[in-house]
Write a protein that holds these residues in place. Structure first.
Motif, short mmCIF file in Angstrom:
data_model
loop_
_atom_site.label_atom_id
_atom_site.label_comp_id
_atom_site.label_asym_id
_atom_site.label_seq_id
_atom_site.Cartn_x
_atom_site.Cartn_y
_atom_site.Cartn_z
N TRP A 1 27.38 37.97 40.53
CA TRP A 1 28.74 38.14 41.02
C TRP A 1 28.89 37.56 42.41
CZ3 TRP A 1 32.10 39.07 37.50
CH2 TRP A 1 31.81 39.90 36.42
N LEU A 2 27.88 37.69 43.24
CA LEU A 2 27.94 37.13 44.60
C LEU A 2 27.98 35.61 44.56
CD1 LEU A 2 25.31 39.49 46.28
CD2 LEU A 2 27.79 39.54 46.62
N TRP A 3 27.13 35.02 43.74
CA TRP A 3 27.14 33.56 43.64
C TRP A 3 28.42 33.07 42.98
CZ3 TRP A 3 24.31 30.99 46.76
CH2 TRP A 3 23.07 31.49 47.16
N GLY A 4 29.01 33.88 42.09
CA GLY A 4 30.30 33.52 41.52
C GLY A 4 31.38 33.45 42.59
N ARG A 5 31.32 34.39 43.54
CA ARG A 5 32.27 34.35 44.65
C ARG A 5 32.07 33.09 45.48
NH1 ARG A 5 35.71 37.56 47.17
NH2 ARG A 5 35.02 36.67 49.14
N VAL A 6 30.82 32.71 45.71
CA VAL A 6 30.56 31.49 46.49
C VAL A 6 31.20 30.29 45.79
CG1 VAL A 6 28.77 29.90 47.29
CG2 VAL A 6 28.46 32.38 47.54
N GLY A 7 31.00 30.20 44.45
CA GLY A 7 31.62 29.12 43.70
C GLY A 7 33.14 29.14 43.82
N GLY A 8 33.74 30.33 43.74
CA GLY A 8 35.18 30.44 43.89
C GLY A 8 35.64 30.03 45.29
N ILE B 1 32.60 43.37 50.35
CA ILE B 1 33.10 42.16 49.70
C ILE B 1 33.86 42.51 48.42
CG2 ILE B 1 32.35 40.08 48.47
CD1 ILE B 1 30.16 39.77 50.53
N GLY B 2 33.35 43.52 47.70
CA GLY B 2 34.03 43.94 46.48
C GLY B 2 35.44 44.46 46.75
N TRP B 3 35.59 45.31 47.78
CA TRP B 3 36.92 45.83 48.10
C TRP B 3 37.83 44.73 48.65
CZ3 TRP B 3 38.83 49.83 46.02
CH2 TRP B 3 38.03 50.93 45.69
N ALA B 4 37.27 43.79 49.40
CA ALA B 4 38.08 42.67 49.90
C ALA B 4 38.59 41.83 48.73
CB ALA B 4 37.24 41.81 50.85
N GLN C 1 23.23 48.51 44.60
CA GLN C 1 24.04 49.72 44.57
C GLN C 1 24.09 50.35 45.97
OE1 GLN C 1 25.89 51.11 42.38
NE2 GLN C 1 25.31 50.33 40.38
N GLY C 2 25.31 50.58 46.44
CA GLY C 2 25.47 51.22 47.74
C GLY C 2 25.31 50.29 48.92
N ASP C 3 25.02 49.00 48.69
CA ASP C 3 24.89 48.06 49.79
C ASP C 3 26.25 47.91 50.48
OD1 ASP C 3 24.94 45.49 51.23
OD2 ASP C 3 22.94 45.20 50.36
N PRO C 4 26.36 48.24 51.77
CA PRO C 4 27.68 48.23 52.42
C PRO C 4 28.33 46.85 52.44
CG PRO C 4 25.91 48.53 54.04
CD PRO C 4 25.29 48.69 52.68
N LEU C 5 27.55 45.78 52.62
CA LEU C 5 28.15 44.44 52.63
C LEU C 5 28.68 44.07 51.25
CD1 LEU C 5 25.97 42.11 54.90
CD2 LEU C 5 28.41 42.60 55.08
N VAL C 6 27.91 44.38 50.21
CA VAL C 6 28.35 44.06 48.86
C VAL C 6 29.61 44.84 48.51
CG1 VAL C 6 27.72 44.17 46.42
CG2 VAL C 6 26.03 43.45 48.10
#
Length: 312
Positions: A76-83, A20-23, A12-17
């Motif tokens: 969710w992060l690892w899901g993005r990696v798979g995508g 990536i979410g907004w991107a 929560q609040g992690d700027p990198l996460v």
């Protein structure tokens, strides 16, 4: 008394996460709203199949954005990696079957997705809380007697004076404290700890409370040195290394070897116990720079008064 609470998610609040979410949200919206234009921007024909694939990828990005911005979790992060890997496979296939028009755009898109994949892998690895149990032990001997050494170590506010990665320790109760420390890759971790044993002149033991960023426990034993010449300090630390074996190897690569850290901490404690401060040589940098240096005074010749006292 100040109280401390830990967020329900360390993301929560992690700027990198959040970045990536907004991107993902912006990318997914453009793919769903204008799949034909997005396909042409990638240098591929806007056929029905390509439009459908682009829209499907856009839906996937929007789902990832909702997860990362709403309830962030490493999955969710690892899901993005798979995508990302799926996208690279499709772009590679497009390059092989390219008819020449828009080839440069497809090459550029492939390079961009490769860079995005590397970023997503880094964020996923560093935000995944896997752990490997580790136990460290170290021994040193100091000249003061056990009671004095125990009293010095019991002063929790002074621990950052010799512990390189500890930024602050706040006493929150008779047997509780709150710790803030530096971690690999420029991150910071915090936890609450409780003293489980405290025997003056003999032993201090502690453990972190449930839900801490870093599960840890340990003990410091103070024993008379052979011949009654000072105190032998035996330190045992047990903790889980964030990131598992991979995180441990990465930390070592970046110069953060846990065993060496403990030895250095004890060396600095020895100097404080025997001289009242950490001493450095002329020209060595001062301050807590690079997690290894402390506010210290340069080594200097003894004054006439100090020399007379030493020879007395």
């Amino acid at each position: 008394m100040t109280t401390y609470t830990r967020s329900t998610s360390h993301l929560q609040g992690d700027p990198l996460v959040r970045g990536i979410g907004w991107a993902s949200a912006l990318l997914g919206a453009s793919q769903v709203v204008a799949p034909a234009g997005f396909a042409r921007a990638l240098g591929v024909n806007a056929t029905s199949r390509h439009r459908s694939t682009t829209a499907a990828v856009g839906v996937r990005e929007l789902v990832a954005a909702i997860g990362l911005l709403g309830r962030p979790h490493p999955a969710w992060l690892w899901g993005r990696v798979g995508g990302d890997l799926m996208d690279l496979m499709m772009l590679t296939r497009a390059l092989k079957n390219h008819n020449g028009r828009g080839f440069g755009r497809t090459v550029a898109a492939t390079a961009t997705v490769t860079a995005v994949t590397a970023t997503d892998v880094y964020v996923a690895m560093t935000r995944t809380h896997r752990s490997t149990p580790m136990e460290l032990t170290a021994i040193t001997t100091v000249t003061p007697p056990p009671d004095e050494v125990h009293a010095l170590w019991s002063d929790l506010k002074r621990l950052p004076d010799f512990m390189a990665h500890v930024d602050e320790v706040l006493v929150t109760g008779p047997r509780t404290s709150h710790w803030r420390a530096s971690a690999p890759f420029g991150k910071a971790v915090e936890w609450d700890a409780e003293t489980t044993q405290d025997v003056p002149g003999e032993l201090i033991a502690w453990r972190s409370v449930e839900g801490s960023d870093v599960d840890n426990s340990g003990e410091v034993r103070f024993e008379p040195a052979p011949g009654g010449q000072g105190t032998e300090i035996r330190v045992t630390l047990r903790y889980d290394v964030p990131g598992g074996a991979l995180g441990k190897a990465a930390a070592r690569y970046f110069g953060e070897e846990p065993h060496q850290q403990l030895d250095d901490d004890l060396r600095r404690f020895k100097q404080i116990a025997e001289t009242g401060e950490v001493i450095r040589s002329e020209g060595a940098p001062g301050g807590k720079r690079a997690r290894g240096e402390f506010p210290q005074h340069p080594a200097r010749p003894l004054t006439d008064g100090e020399l007379k006292e030493a020879l007395a």
